[in-house]
Design a protein around this motif. Structure first.
Motif, PDB file in Angstrom:
ATOM      1  N   LEU A  92     -22.056 -58.574 -30.014  1.00  0.00           N
ATOM      2  CA  LEU A  92     -20.947 -59.463 -30.354  1.00  0.00           C
ATOM      3  C   LEU A  92     -19.682 -58.660 -30.648  1.00  0.00           C
ATOM      4  CD1 LEU A  92     -22.831 -61.991 -32.659  1.00  0.00           C
ATOM      5  CD2 LEU A  92     -21.760 -62.544 -30.472  1.00  0.00           C
ATOM      6  N   SER A  97     -13.437 -61.773 -28.150  1.00  0.00           N
ATOM      7  CA  SER A  97     -13.444 -63.115 -28.726  1.00  0.00           C
ATOM      8  C   SER A  97     -14.444 -63.247 -29.866  1.00  0.00           C
ATOM      9  CB  SER A  97     -13.754 -64.148 -27.641  1.00  0.00           C
ATOM     10  OG  SER A  97     -13.691 -65.456 -28.153  1.00  0.00           O
ATOM     11  N   THR A  98     -15.645 -62.689 -29.695  1.00  0.00           N
ATOM     12  CA  THR A  98     -16.674 -62.831 -30.725  1.00  0.00           C
ATOM     13  C   THR A  98     -16.574 -61.754 -31.801  1.00  0.00           C
ATOM     14  OG1 THR A  98     -18.178 -61.633 -29.233  1.00  0.00           O
ATOM     15  CG2 THR A  98     -18.345 -64.036 -29.273  1.00  0.00           C
ATOM     16  N   ARG A 101     -15.352 -62.864 -35.258  1.00  0.00           N
ATOM     17  CA  ARG A 101     -16.168 -63.745 -36.098  1.00  0.00           C
ATOM     18  C   ARG A 101     -17.217 -62.999 -36.912  1.00  0.00           C
ATOM     19  NH1 ARG A 101     -17.202 -66.931 -31.109  1.00  0.00           N
ATOM     20  NH2 ARG A 101     -15.278 -68.090 -30.761  1.00  0.00           N
ATOM     21  N   TYR A 109     -21.356 -71.014 -39.165  1.00  0.00           N
ATOM     22  CA  TYR A 109     -22.227 -71.929 -38.433  1.00  0.00           C
ATOM     23  C   TYR A 109     -22.861 -73.008 -39.302  1.00  0.00           C
ATOM     24  CZ  TYR A 109     -21.279 -69.193 -34.369  1.00  0.00           C
ATOM     25  OH  TYR A 109     -20.623 -68.582 -33.327  1.00  0.00           O
ATOM     26  N   ASP A 123     -22.989 -75.342 -25.544  1.00  0.00           N
ATOM     27  CA  ASP A 123     -22.032 -74.264 -25.778  1.00  0.00           C
ATOM     28  C   ASP A 123     -21.242 -74.101 -24.489  1.00  0.00           C
ATOM     29  OD1 ASP A 123     -20.605 -72.030 -26.486  1.00  0.00           O
ATOM     30  OD2 ASP A 123     -22.313 -70.952 -27.320  1.00  0.00           O
ATOM     31  N   CYS A 126     -19.359 -70.421 -22.937  1.00  0.00           N
ATOM     32  CA  CYS A 126     -20.075 -69.780 -24.036  1.00  0.00           C
ATOM     33  C   CYS A 126     -19.707 -68.320 -24.253  1.00  0.00           C
ATOM     34  CB  CYS A 126     -21.578 -69.912 -23.822  1.00  0.00           C
ATOM     35  SG  CYS A 126     -22.228 -69.022 -22.378  1.00  0.00           S
ATOM     36  N   ASN A 129     -21.166 -66.014 -27.227  1.00  0.00           N
ATOM     37  CA  ASN A 129     -21.471 -66.760 -28.440  1.00  0.00           C
ATOM     38  C   ASN A 129     -22.962 -67.054 -28.640  1.00  0.00           C
ATOM     39  OD1 ASN A 129     -20.392 -68.164 -30.846  1.00  0.00           O
ATOM     40  ND2 ASN A 129     -21.262 -69.975 -29.840  1.00  0.00           N
ATOM     41  N   ALA A 132     -24.995 -65.277 -31.229  1.00  0.00           N
ATOM     42  CA  ALA A 132     -24.880 -65.610 -32.651  1.00  0.00           C
ATOM     43  C   ALA A 132     -25.977 -66.559 -33.113  1.00  0.00           C
ATOM     44  CB  ALA A 132     -23.508 -66.240 -32.931  1.00  0.00           C
ATOM     45  N   LEU A 190     -15.428 -73.114 -28.121  1.00  0.00           N
ATOM     46  CA  LEU A 190     -14.783 -72.077 -28.921  1.00  0.00           C
ATOM     47  C   LEU A 190     -13.798 -71.262 -28.087  1.00  0.00           C
ATOM     48  CD1 LEU A 190     -17.891 -70.914 -30.980  1.00  0.00           C
ATOM     49  CD2 LEU A 190     -16.264 -72.755 -31.478  1.00  0.00           C
TER      50      LEU A 190
END
Length: 266
Positions: A92, A97-98, A101, A109, A123, A126, A129, A132, A190
């Motif tokens: 991730l 993008s991830t 987070r 979540y 998703d 996706c 993501n 996760a 997302l």
């Protein structure tokens, strides 16, 4: 057949010779290429415009083509759940993008998915993501349906989901055309809407209206990929406020580092 249709095949072949774009769904490349050919008189310019559009959609978020085979082998060989979770965290972190987070996964979540564990999650767009999932506390009966435009990513995600303790699938879907015709309890969308709106004005709003799920989790970036604050939070908050008022939605807002999240119950 239009008089530029033969050029479309040449354009697609030229784009897919690039290592970065060869695994992008061919039908999506054809759609973007056809639109480029309608705007530019030369094939060379249309190829350049197509690659530029694809770069905005996926290429800007990862520095290189991910080594999916190695990543899958690492997860398959991990001796226990904690080891797989640590690998997921590393992967991730490799995607722009991830990566943002990582510090909020444990609280994000539970807030997004609600009190009742979802039986089916969509998703959409996706990316990474699904990695996760270890932070989502999903029951083994949950079906996680992921969709993206990269066929190699979809193959990887489809193989990884069972290793993370859920049933699932991963398939290609061009969200500018519309969502997959399946229903779910929760849909994750997302950082996808801005990419769709760049391709066709109104495509993001059309997608959200068409998704068959009573709970939507929609997010927007609030900083550029370079980390600059250029008013994106205010812009996307205004976008969602306007859309929600039109549709009669009352979204709950969560502000994260670099990301603005809306939870919509319909």
């Amino acid at each position: 057949m239009t008089n530029r249709e033969p050029q479309l095949a040449e354009l697609v072949a030229a784009v897919q010779t690039s290592t970065r774009y060869r695994t992008i769904d061919r039908q999506l490349v054809e759609r973007v290429g056809r639109e480029a050919l309608s705007r530019y008189p030369s094939l060379k310019a249309a190829i350049k415009a197509t690659k530029s559009q694809l770069h905005q959609m996926i290429g800007a978020y990862a520095e290189r083509t991910p080594p999916y085979d190695q990543w899958l082998a690492d997860l398959q060989q991990a001796p226990d759940v904690a080891s797989r979770k640590a690998i997921c965290q590393r992967l991730l972190a490799s995607h722009a993008s991830t990566h943002e987070r990582l510090t909020v996964l444990d609280r994000l979540y539970p807030a997004c998915l609600g009190d009742q564990p979802p039986q089916r999650i969509l998703d959409l767009g996706c990316g990474f993501n699904p990695l996760a999932v270890p932070w989502m506390n999903l029951p083994a009966t949950t079906f996680y349906a992921a969709y993206d435009i990269d066929t190699a990513l979809c193959s990887f995600v489809g193989a990884v989901l069972p290793l993370l303790g859920v049933q699932g699938s991963a398939d290609v879907c061009d969200l500018v055309i519309g969502p997959p015709p399946v229903a779910a309890d929760v849909a994750l969308v997302l950082k996808v809407i801005p990419l769709l709106e760049q391709q066709r004005r109104g495509a993001g709003a059309d997608l959200l209206r068409a998704i068959q799920a009573p709970r939507l989790v929609v997010s927007f970036p609030t900083r550029s990929l370079g980390g600059r604050n250029v008013g994106m939070l205010e812009t996307y908050r205004r976008y969602m406020t306007t859309l929600a008022a039109t549709e009669g939605w009352s979204p709950h807002e969560i502000v994260l580092p670099g990301e603005l999240v809306f939870i919509i119950r319909r």
